[in-house]
Design a protein around this motif. Structure first.
Motif, PDB file in Angstrom:
ATOM      1  N   ILE A  54       1.434   9.458 -21.566  1.00 43.34           N
ATOM      2  CA  ILE A  54       1.973   8.816 -20.260  1.00 43.34           C
ATOM      3  C   ILE A  54       3.125   7.848 -20.506  1.00 43.34           C
ATOM      4  O   ILE A  54       4.205   7.992 -19.725  1.00 43.34           O
ATOM      5  N   ALA A  55       2.655   6.904 -21.439  1.00 45.31           N
ATOM      6  CA  ALA A  55       3.953   6.051 -21.733  1.00 45.31           C
ATOM      7  C   ALA A  55       5.303   6.742 -22.121  1.00 45.31           C
ATOM      8  O   ALA A  55       6.207   6.196 -21.575  1.00 45.31           O
ATOM      9  N   GLU A  56       5.027   7.771 -22.704  1.00 48.04           N
ATOM     10  CA  GLU A  56       6.177   8.447 -23.133  1.00 48.04           C
ATOM     11  C   GLU A  56       7.015   9.054 -21.993  1.00 48.04           C
ATOM     12  O   GLU A  56       8.407   9.035 -21.886  1.00 48.04           O
ATOM     13  N   ILE A  57       6.119   9.728 -21.128  1.00 40.40           N
ATOM     14  CA  ILE A  57       6.855  10.493 -19.875  1.00 40.40           C
ATOM     15  C   ILE A  57       7.433   9.367 -19.155  1.00 40.40           C
ATOM     16  O   ILE A  57       8.469   9.546 -18.676  1.00 40.40           O
ATOM     17  N   VAL A  58       6.579   8.343 -18.837  1.00 46.21           N
ATOM     18  CA  VAL A  58       7.263   7.279 -17.774  1.00 46.21           C
ATOM     19  C   VAL A  58       8.380   6.323 -18.593  1.00 46.21           C
ATOM     20  O   VAL A  58       8.796   5.516 -17.729  1.00 46.21           O
ATOM     21  N   ASP A  59       8.402   6.447 -20.050  1.00 51.18           N
ATOM     22  CA  ASP A  59       9.363   5.662 -20.655  1.00 51.18           C
ATOM     23  C   ASP A  59       9.027   4.098 -20.565  1.00 51.18           C
ATOM     24  O   ASP A  59       9.898   3.368 -20.238  1.00 51.18           O
ATOM     25  N   ILE A  83       4.459  14.092 -14.975  1.00 48.68           N
ATOM     26  CA  ILE A  83       3.263  13.998 -15.603  1.00 48.68           C
ATOM     27  C   ILE A  83       2.136  14.979 -15.506  1.00 48.68           C
ATOM     28  O   ILE A  83       1.837  15.478 -16.372  1.00 48.68           O
ATOM     29  N   LEU A  84       1.962  15.412 -14.093  1.00 48.27           N
ATOM     30  CA  LEU A  84       0.959  16.516 -13.995  1.00 48.27           C
ATOM     31  C   LEU A  84       1.432  17.872 -14.839  1.00 48.27           C
ATOM     32  O   LEU A  84       0.562  18.589 -15.532  1.00 48.27           O
ATOM     33  N   VAL A  85       2.824  18.336 -14.717  1.00 50.46           N
ATOM     34  CA  VAL A  85       3.298  19.432 -15.419  1.00 50.46           C
ATOM     35  C   VAL A  85       3.061  19.246 -17.188  1.00 50.46           C
ATOM     36  O   VAL A  85       2.476  20.071 -17.717  1.00 50.46           O
ATOM     37  N   ARG A  86       3.353  18.064 -17.714  1.00 53.05           N
ATOM     38  CA  ARG A  86       3.226  17.876 -18.879  1.00 53.05           C
ATOM     39  C   ARG A  86       1.721  17.891 -19.530  1.00 53.05           C
ATOM     40  O   ARG A  86       1.522  18.438 -20.444  1.00 53.05           O
ATOM     41  N   LEU A  87       1.043  17.109 -18.463  1.00 52.28           N
ATOM     42  CA  LEU A  87      -0.413  17.422 -18.838  1.00 52.28           C
ATOM     43  C   LEU A  87      -1.043  18.840 -18.886  1.00 52.28           C
ATOM     44  O   LEU A  87      -1.994  19.136 -19.707  1.00 52.28           O
ATOM     45  N   GLU A  88      -0.551  19.508 -17.852  1.00 47.45           N
ATOM     46  CA  GLU A  88      -1.191  20.812 -17.748  1.00 47.45           C
ATOM     47  C   GLU A  88      -0.830  21.805 -19.177  1.00 47.45           C
ATOM     48  O   GLU A  88      -1.471  22.274 -19.634  1.00 47.45           O
ATOM     49  N   ARG A  89       0.388  21.389 -19.652  1.00 40.63           N
ATOM     50  CA  ARG A  89       0.896  22.170 -20.825  1.00 40.63           C
ATOM     51  C   ARG A  89       0.115  21.502 -21.988  1.00 40.63           C
ATOM     52  O   ARG A  89      -0.541  22.494 -22.875  1.00 40.63           O
ATOM     53  N   LYS A  90      -0.054  20.514 -22.048  1.00 36.59           N
ATOM     54  CA  LYS A  90      -0.886  19.662 -23.326  1.00 36.59           C
ATOM     55  C   LYS A  90      -2.486  20.052 -23.296  1.00 36.59           C
ATOM     56  O   LYS A  90      -2.701  20.562 -24.378  1.00 36.59           O
ATOM     57  N   TYR A  91      -2.849  20.067 -22.124  1.00 39.41           N
ATOM     58  CA  TYR A  91      -4.286  20.231 -22.337  1.00 39.41           C
ATOM     59  C   TYR A  91      -4.856  21.768 -21.769  1.00 39.41           C
ATOM     60  O   TYR A  91      -5.870  21.982 -21.632  1.00 39.41           O
TER      61      TYR A  91
END
Length: 84
Positions: free
Chosen positions: A16-21, A47-55
């Protein structure tokens, strides 16, 4: 198909820190993404999309309201991974 990533609070914090910079230290368990980290609706969707992909889970746009803090996001992901 790749193995789903195991849910880890510190890894989620870093993601999340990476996404939000922002610095990882700013993403506290209770920091409000919108109020404390200046996350707008477009960034929340990212955030939602990246978490979907990661998890490898499906998170609907209605879950945007639940993605307000690290703790709430962690709980949502844990719930989705358990249901999978």
């Amino acid at each position: 198909m790749p193995e789903p990533t195991t849910l880890d609070l510190e890894d989620l914090r870093a993601t999340i820190a990476e996404i939000v910079d922002v610095d990882v230290d700013e993403v506290t368990d209770t920091a409000d993404f919108k109020e404390d980290l200046d996350v707008d609706s477009l960034l929340a969707l990212e955030i939602l999309v990246r978490l979907e992909r990661k998890y490898q889970v499906k998170l609907s746009e209605s879950n945007l309201q639940k993605v307000r803090s690290l703790k709430e996001t962690y709980d949502l992901l844990a719930e989705q991974l358990e249901a999978a």
